[in-house]
Design an enzyme around this catalytic site. Structure first.
Site, PDB file in Angstrom:
ATOM      1  NE  ARG A   5      -3.886  -1.993   1.739  1.00  0.00           N
ATOM      2  CZ  ARG A   5      -5.055  -2.109   2.609  1.00  0.00           C
ATOM      3  NH1 ARG A   5      -5.116  -2.114   3.824  1.00  0.00           N
ATOM      4  NH2 ARG A   5      -5.777  -3.558   2.045  1.00  0.00           N
ATOM      5  CE1 TYR A  33      -1.708  -0.123  -7.694  1.00  0.00           C
ATOM      6  CE2 TYR A  33      -1.675  -1.535  -9.528  1.00  0.00           C
ATOM      7  CZ  TYR A  33      -1.001  -0.984  -9.480  1.00  0.00           C
ATOM      8  OH  TYR A  33      -0.343  -0.058 -10.044  1.00  0.00           O
ATOM      9  CD  GLU A  34      -1.264  -4.402  -3.649  1.00  0.00           C
ATOM     10  OE1 GLU A  34      -1.717  -4.946  -1.545  1.00  0.00           O
ATOM     11  OE2 GLU A  34      -1.035  -4.797  -4.430  1.00  0.00           O
ATOM     12  N   GLY A  35      -6.173  -2.117  -2.733  1.00  0.00           N
ATOM     13  CA  GLY A  35      -6.974  -2.010  -1.352  1.00  0.00           C
ATOM     14  C   GLY A  35      -7.717  -0.394  -2.341  1.00  0.00           C
TER      15      GLY A  35
END
Lengths: 607, 607
Positions: free
Chosen positions: A302, A442-444
């Site tokens: 992140r 992406y990645e949350g």
């Protein structure tokens, strides 16, 4: 156009804002000198400018190609990745124990930013590999570490994160991939994973998949998820490659951007390959603790995606800035003998300075966070470690959410600066607009970051980090007011920055009080405003860093040592305060109106 | 996904906000009844949903193709355009004198919105043709009108605007295309035009190019530009087609979006074809007044592009809304037996309501502007005509700038609602994100709109329209406060709308005062803030329309007649006030800080 690593700005931020000296004084960094850092940054700039940046357009126009289960990456990617590995870049900030360089995250961050600016799609491969290394270094067995980490550090193998399934995106509780234990202690995995970045490619000898799956008797939901290593080729005792494992790339996605990065659908356990049915996997740590382990990787990733936001913004800014200096169109506002470069027009200046202010503000905040990470790990004083850990964890969702959301804004402004030429693909600006759009997802997604921010970083400690930051930021306002009263050249600019920062802090404080005060009774109102609240934190904290930068520049100016760079930085800080900081109040208003608005939110219907 | 024309919202706005009854009572609309308007809107919805919308994806994936000077449009476009012509849609709001339907702009606007929602790339062809018809109807000779307009109204021929050249984009003073007068009174044109939308295609028998060019002795700059008709095929006296003219499509651009719309490079005077060297052209009106004439067309086209912004937003909203109701992911915030549709999550509700509020706010403002246009042309009272003309001209750059800038925001939110699926091209959300990006650029960038707004619409009349609007908007605040005190269900919502609209008006008033007060002394400060000021006007005026809508809905509710639609509209208005209106204050702050910021603006350097 040619990309140039922003080495001057990076150095300024490292030294003047992010306490590089303090980080280099931490135990374990005894051998890392300022000269070494400079040498690394220079070599990094040279390498990415010459070897990586030129592949960026190619990667877009000739994306990764799937054929019969194999993936051919864009022209030049394979060779560049070999050079990347040989240069030791994958190991930059990893422990020397496994063959890394052991440099601080504060040095790794700019190196990572530069390679992502040069070529976002290429850089996703090392980015994910970094995460796999970090997760295995933290929770892998010694045997797993020594078997898998060194080859990844050398750039011979790469790593992937396998979370998403068609029915399980943001909601990992729905993961269905199965892992069944075998007599020899290994597992056999079967299931389908989607959106796997560099899930299959031709740039490395082997791929180390980290896979979330469920054992047959696992509890439902996120508490029944375990983490497995599934190598594309099994690895023999001596480190050589053995059987082809039962994990296969069924297809690649056709995406809006980052065409150079292959996004794979992976099938586990289709019965092809050398191992029979089921992909051979090795449990990492204990069963059912997979999500916890994956979060080690995800937090690293992140932060890294936040850096991608800065990187993409920088690239878009450079492209737009060069075009604006070159493109001649229109008279000067006051009249001119002939048409002038569009960089002379006020609105183009507004756009360029907005892009620059957002980029440099986000960069400063990200590097300050990196320094906190280094201190949280190595500071000799326990309280310092704890405070820096709390600060870093608070900042990760801000860096991720704010930097990526703004990268879409910066890339969009970059297109706008080009006018009609911006809409033509060959110009290049459009690629950044397309590439940027994945970053807040992406990645949350930004909403996931905001939930993490509100739930774990603000509410859990009762606003302790928030209070500490308010205190520190207020001190900066006082310094600005004082500096404004003594500055020769920038009195009005510093006063502007002071008043806008003060207003921003107040907005942040009000919104924080609302979040803390309504958590018990009105959780919907808070989560309706969680993304605006996260963006508010980003706007104010990044603006704070820009304000600190202005203080430094004012001092250089007062001492007669201000360079062109310092004057540019002062101007950029003024623009941040005038153009960006006022958003804080609007975002706070949105958070505060959440109580009434949340009563209407459920009325949304299919249109 | 399937597109559905938002007929209910359109009807609500026409009747409750845009004074359809008043427009239909204007002289010349005696035969246009409410029933007729309803029938037109229903037939329009049916036609675009069935014949146009299904071609949208195709147009993106299989764009227009160039081969040896000819352009083949996307599969289905040609047949659809024949049906479009046969249905009389091109003539909807044009004068009956030449074969049009003679309907008000207030009816033409929603019809135009719907076809653009269905397929933006397709709709550009009729959009440009509209502009050519309007320009010729206004300034063409009777002979030119009767020769060229009827075939365009029937959809047999189409029209284009030829302004841009490689060195002359926003700056038309740099136009270099030459036009030399011939003995027979016609001209021969030579030069290169770029970015010509539908400059060549296979959907019609002939193409009527309107071309800006210079005669040999013309003054320099914009005062030496003349306007010419250059048909692809010359037109015989009897209306049949004659020689192939010397205008040729050299290539098509490779664009970020609207792939279905061919963007042509046109060469005039390369010596091919049947007429010898130089394209045969006919002067429109007088020499050297071309820019003035082109502005007739451009103003129509700017409004139409504003409508495209609304249209694209509506389409992106529908796509995201449907996905959010369908996609199951995550527990409800309060806990739930299993995963729920993501439309239940507060942040998704925030995104959808933000998209909806922006879309409906912009639509309302655009239709109100259309009504003003109709009244400016036909109202029996001269003062009413003058006031409405001033209002319409004030609103055109707002509708263009605000609606198109927000369409990129709405389309981007649409991608975000989809999460990872939004980045996959097959999902469709990405197309709207790509398509939207041209809207703030073509027909005058947002900066061009803002310059027009500040210079011609605010400063020139000394803020007269601004003052009148402030007065009217304040009256709405008073009504809201009164309604809040008597409302049974929406007291808090109406109070929220009232307080945010009041704050928005104040911000608008302050920024306007700054613009009016600094025009003489600090023109750079004003133009540094011209785009934020334009956006501020858009935010406040569209929010005013949403507030008026809330008043209407509150009355239905008090009378017990509120439907689901009215409740949704009230909720959307509350969200506009809570999520969008606070931006007004931030934008005003940015304008006001322009005095200090403008001292630093010139420091922007190539990065």
């Amino acid at each position: 156009m040619t990309y140039r690593a922003p080495v001057q700005d990076i150095r300024f931020i490292l030294h003047e804002l992010a306490d590089l000296d303090g980080v280099l004084a931490l135990p374990g960094f005894e051998e890392v000198t300022t000269d070494l850092v400079d040498a690394v940054l220079e070599e990094n700039a040279r390498f990415v400018e010459q070897a990586i940046a030129p592949l960026n357009r190619n990667g877009d126009t000739t994306g990764a190609k799937w054929s019969d289960g194999s993936v051919t990456t864009s022209p030049g990617f394979k060779q560049a990745f070999i050079e990347f590995g040989q240069g030791g870049w994958q190991g930059l900030q990893h422990e020397q124990e496994f063959g890394g360089q052991g440099l601080p995250k504060l040095v790794g961050a700019p190196a990572s930013e530069n390679i992502n600016s040069a070529n976002l799609a290429f850089s996703l491969c090392p980015l994910l590999t970094d995460g796999v290394i970090e997760a295995l270094a933290a929770v892998g067995s010694h045997e797993q570490q020594s078997r898998f980490i060194p080859a990844m550090l050398e750039g011979r193998w790469t790593g992937t994160m396998n979370l998403t399934e068609p029915q399980a995106g943001s909601d990992l509780a729905l993961i269905a991939t199965r892992a069944v234990k075998q007599d020899d202690g290994s597992y056999r995995l079967s299931g389908q994973k989607i959106f796997i970045t560099y899930g299959e490619h031709d740039m490395a000898e082997n791929i180390v998949h980290l896979v979330l799956a469920r054992t047959p008797d696992a509890p439902k939901g996120v508490k029944g998820i375990s983490l497995f290593i599934v190598p594309k080729f099994l690895v023999n005792e001596d480190g050589t490659l053995g059987d082809r494992n039962d994990v296969w790339c069924a297809s690649l996605e056709h995406k809006l951007g980052i065409h150079g990065s292959p996004t794979a659908v992976l099938l586990y356990g289709s019965g092809k390959g050398d191992v029979g049915e089921g992909a051979v996997g090795y449990l990492v740590g204990e069963e059912n603790r997979g999500l916890e382990y994956m979060f080690i990787m995800m937090n690293a990733a992140r932060y890294a995606v936040g850096i991608q936001g800065v990187a993409l913004s920088e690239r878009a800014l450079q492209q737009a800035s060069a075009y604006a200096q070159e493109r001649v169109q229109g008279q000067a506002l006051e009249g001119s003998a002939g048409p002038v470069a569009i960089a002379n027009h006020p609105d183009v200046q507004r756009m360029l300075f907005t892009m620059k202010a957002l980029t440099e503000g986000a960069r400063s905040l990200a590097y300050v966070a990196a320094a906190a990470c280094d201190k949280s790990r190595r500071h000799p004083d326990q309280a310092e470690r704890a405070n820096n850990k709390a600060l870093y964890e608070y900042l990760v969702p801000v860096v991720k959410g704010f930097s990526t959301e703004l990268s879409t804004e910066v890339a969009s402004l970059g297109v706008q600066v080009h006018g009609g030429m911006g809409f033509i693909e060959e110009t290049g600006a459009a690629q950044y607009y397309r590439d940027a759009r994945i970053l807040p997802i992406y990645e949350g997604t930004t909403a996931i970051q905001a939930n993490d921010f509100v739930g774990r970083k603000v509410l859990r400690d009762g606003g302790a980090v928030v209070q500490a930051l308010v205190h520190e930021m207020r001190a900066t306002v006082e310094q600005l007011e004082k500096a404004a009263s003594t500055s020769k050249a920038d009195a009005e600019g510093l006063a502007l920055i002071a008043r806008r920062l003060a207003a921003g802090i107040q907005a942040y404080e009000q919104a924080s009080a609302f979040v803390l005060g309504n958590a018990a009774d009105n959780i919907r109102a808070i989560f309706l405003g969680s993304v605006p609240y996260l963006m508010l934190a980003g706007v104010v904290h990044a603006g704070w860093q820009m304000a600190r930068a202005a203080l430094v520049c004012a001092e250089y100016a007062n001492n007669g040592n201000a360079t062109d760079f310092h004057q540019q930085k002062m101007a950029t800080s003024v623009f941040y305060a005038a153009q960006i900081m006022p958003r804080a109040e609007a975002l706070a208003a949105t958070v505060l109106e959440g109580r009434v608005a949340s009563e209407y939110a459920g009325m949304i219907q299919a249109t």
